[in-house]
Design a protein around this motif. Structure first.
Motif, short mmCIF file in Angstrom:
data_model
loop_
_atom_site.label_atom_id
_atom_site.label_comp_id
_atom_site.label_asym_id
_atom_site.label_seq_id
_atom_site.Cartn_x
_atom_site.Cartn_y
_atom_site.Cartn_z
N LEU A 147 35.83 37.44 61.75
CA LEU A 147 36.40 36.47 60.58
C LEU A 147 38.23 36.66 60.89
O LEU A 147 38.23 36.32 59.69
N GLU A 148 37.90 37.44 62.39
CA GLU A 148 39.71 37.43 61.85
C GLU A 148 40.38 36.26 63.19
O GLU A 148 39.98 35.41 63.34
N ASN A 149 41.27 35.48 61.72
CA ASN A 149 41.98 34.42 62.40
C ASN A 149 43.18 35.10 63.82
O ASN A 149 44.17 35.06 63.12
N LYS A 150 42.97 34.48 64.78
CA LYS A 150 44.10 34.96 65.77
C LYS A 150 44.40 33.40 66.48
O LYS A 150 43.24 32.65 66.63
N SER A 151 45.32 33.59 67.44
CA SER A 151 45.58 31.98 68.34
C SER A 151 45.45 30.82 67.70
O SER A 151 45.11 30.17 68.01
N GLY A 152 46.23 31.04 66.37
CA GLY A 152 46.06 29.60 65.57
C GLY A 152 45.03 29.42 65.63
O GLY A 152 44.26 28.10 64.50
N THR A 153 43.96 29.95 65.03
CA THR A 153 42.41 29.42 64.62
C THR A 153 42.13 29.83 63.00
O THR A 153 43.55 30.24 62.45
N LYS A 154 41.69 29.09 62.41
CA LYS A 154 41.46 28.95 60.59
C LYS A 154 40.60 29.37 60.27
O LYS A 154 39.93 30.08 59.55
N TYR A 155 39.39 28.94 61.04
CA TYR A 155 38.00 30.17 60.23
C TYR A 155 37.06 31.44 61.53
O TYR A 155 36.14 31.27 61.23
N GLY A 156 37.87 31.73 62.17
CA GLY A 156 37.45 33.10 62.79
C GLY A 156 37.02 32.79 63.88
O GLY A 156 36.95 31.58 64.63
N PHE A 157 35.98 33.31 64.65
CA PHE A 157 34.92 33.08 65.53
C PHE A 157 33.87 33.05 65.11
O PHE A 157 33.28 33.85 65.30
N GLN A 158 32.67 31.48 64.93
CA GLN A 158 31.49 31.39 64.91
C GLN A 158 31.13 32.33 65.65
O GLN A 158 30.82 32.83 66.99
N SER A 159 29.43 32.88 65.07
CA SER A 159 28.39 33.57 66.51
C SER A 159 27.40 33.23 65.71
O SER A 159 27.31 33.71 63.85
N ARG A 160 26.17 33.50 65.99
CA ARG A 160 24.86 34.16 65.45
C ARG A 160 24.47 35.01 64.69
O ARG A 160 23.94 35.07 63.52
N SER A 161 25.40 36.13 64.73
CA SER A 161 25.29 37.93 64.04
C SER A 161 26.53 37.47 63.06
O SER A 161 25.45 37.79 62.07
#
Length: 241
Positions: A147-161
């Protein structure tokens, strides 16, 4: 002659692919979308706060029986290799129907070399039928997400978990976390692995007769739990996402 025939087949296939990609599939583009987008899930999870656990911490909890480690990957991936003390309840299943939209979905996934799957709409109920609401859940997928925003991301990194955490919250579970780095990090840290169908008896503190009842429910459950008058079976082999 054979070379000319091969050329015609190649041109025909290319033409069919072009028509399908730019004219047919767009007409059914809504069938490729899920009802709930990742942005909505991200905002809901961010507002409640979701704890991530390092694999070693997750292993300690499931080994002691203080938490249930829930693998939400496809069932065939679980059977090939999984965390030794985990249960399998897939968040996604293979596409089941053979109507036109479903067939196009299969074709679309295949075009990108991806196995065609769809959301398991019974996921929350499936987990409720096996794990008491009061039990701590630790969710695991392939890579964990964030859920952390890194490298310019706005909505974290989604995953199935993370998606699974959202649906479990909707189902009434309160104490939920997820494994940072997923099964990939679990392997890198050389934590215990297993193969084949799940064995609920191998999960400390959870038997195959576990129910959706809260842990503080004082009714007699010595005879096992039933839903809709049916005893819940053990999941021996499941295929999903």
């Amino acid at each position: 002659m054979l070379r000319a025939t091969g050329t015609y087949w190649a041109l025909g296939a290319a033409g069919a692919s072009f028509v399908g990609t730019f004219f047919v599939i767009p007409r059914f583009k809504d069938s490729f979308k899920e009802d709930l987008e990742w942005r909505d899930i991200y905002e809901a999870l961010s507002s409640t706060g979701v704890k991530q656990l390092e694999p070693k911490e997750a292993y300690a909890k499931c080994k002691s029986g203080s938490a249930v480690l829930l693998d939400v990957r496809l069932g065939n991936k679980y059977e090939a290799s999984h965390a030794a003390c985990s249960l399998s309840t897939p968040l996604y299943n293979p596409i089941q129907k053979w109507d036109l939209p479903s067939t196009l979905r299969r074709a679309g996934f295949a075009f990108f070399g991806i196995y065609g799957t769809e959301l398991n709409t019974n996921f929350g109920d499936d987990v409720l039928s096996r794990v008491p609401k009061g039990k701590q859940l630790v969710v695991m997928c392939e890579n964990g997400g964030s859920l952390e925003n890194k490298s310019g991301t706005k909505y974290g990194f989604q995953s199935r978990s993370l998606k699974a955490v959202y649906f479990l919250q909707q189902a009434g579970f309160k104490n939920i976390s997820y494994v940072s780095g997923g099964i990939a990090e679990w392997r890198r840290e050389q934590l215990p692995m297993a193969q084949g169908p799940e064995d609920p008896a191998a999960v400390p503190g959870l038997s195959s007769s576990s129910s959706s009842r809260d842990e503080d429910d004082d009714d007699d459950i010595s005879g096992g739990f039933r839903v809709g008058g049916l005893r819940l079976p053990q999941l021996a082999s499941v295929f999903s996402r």
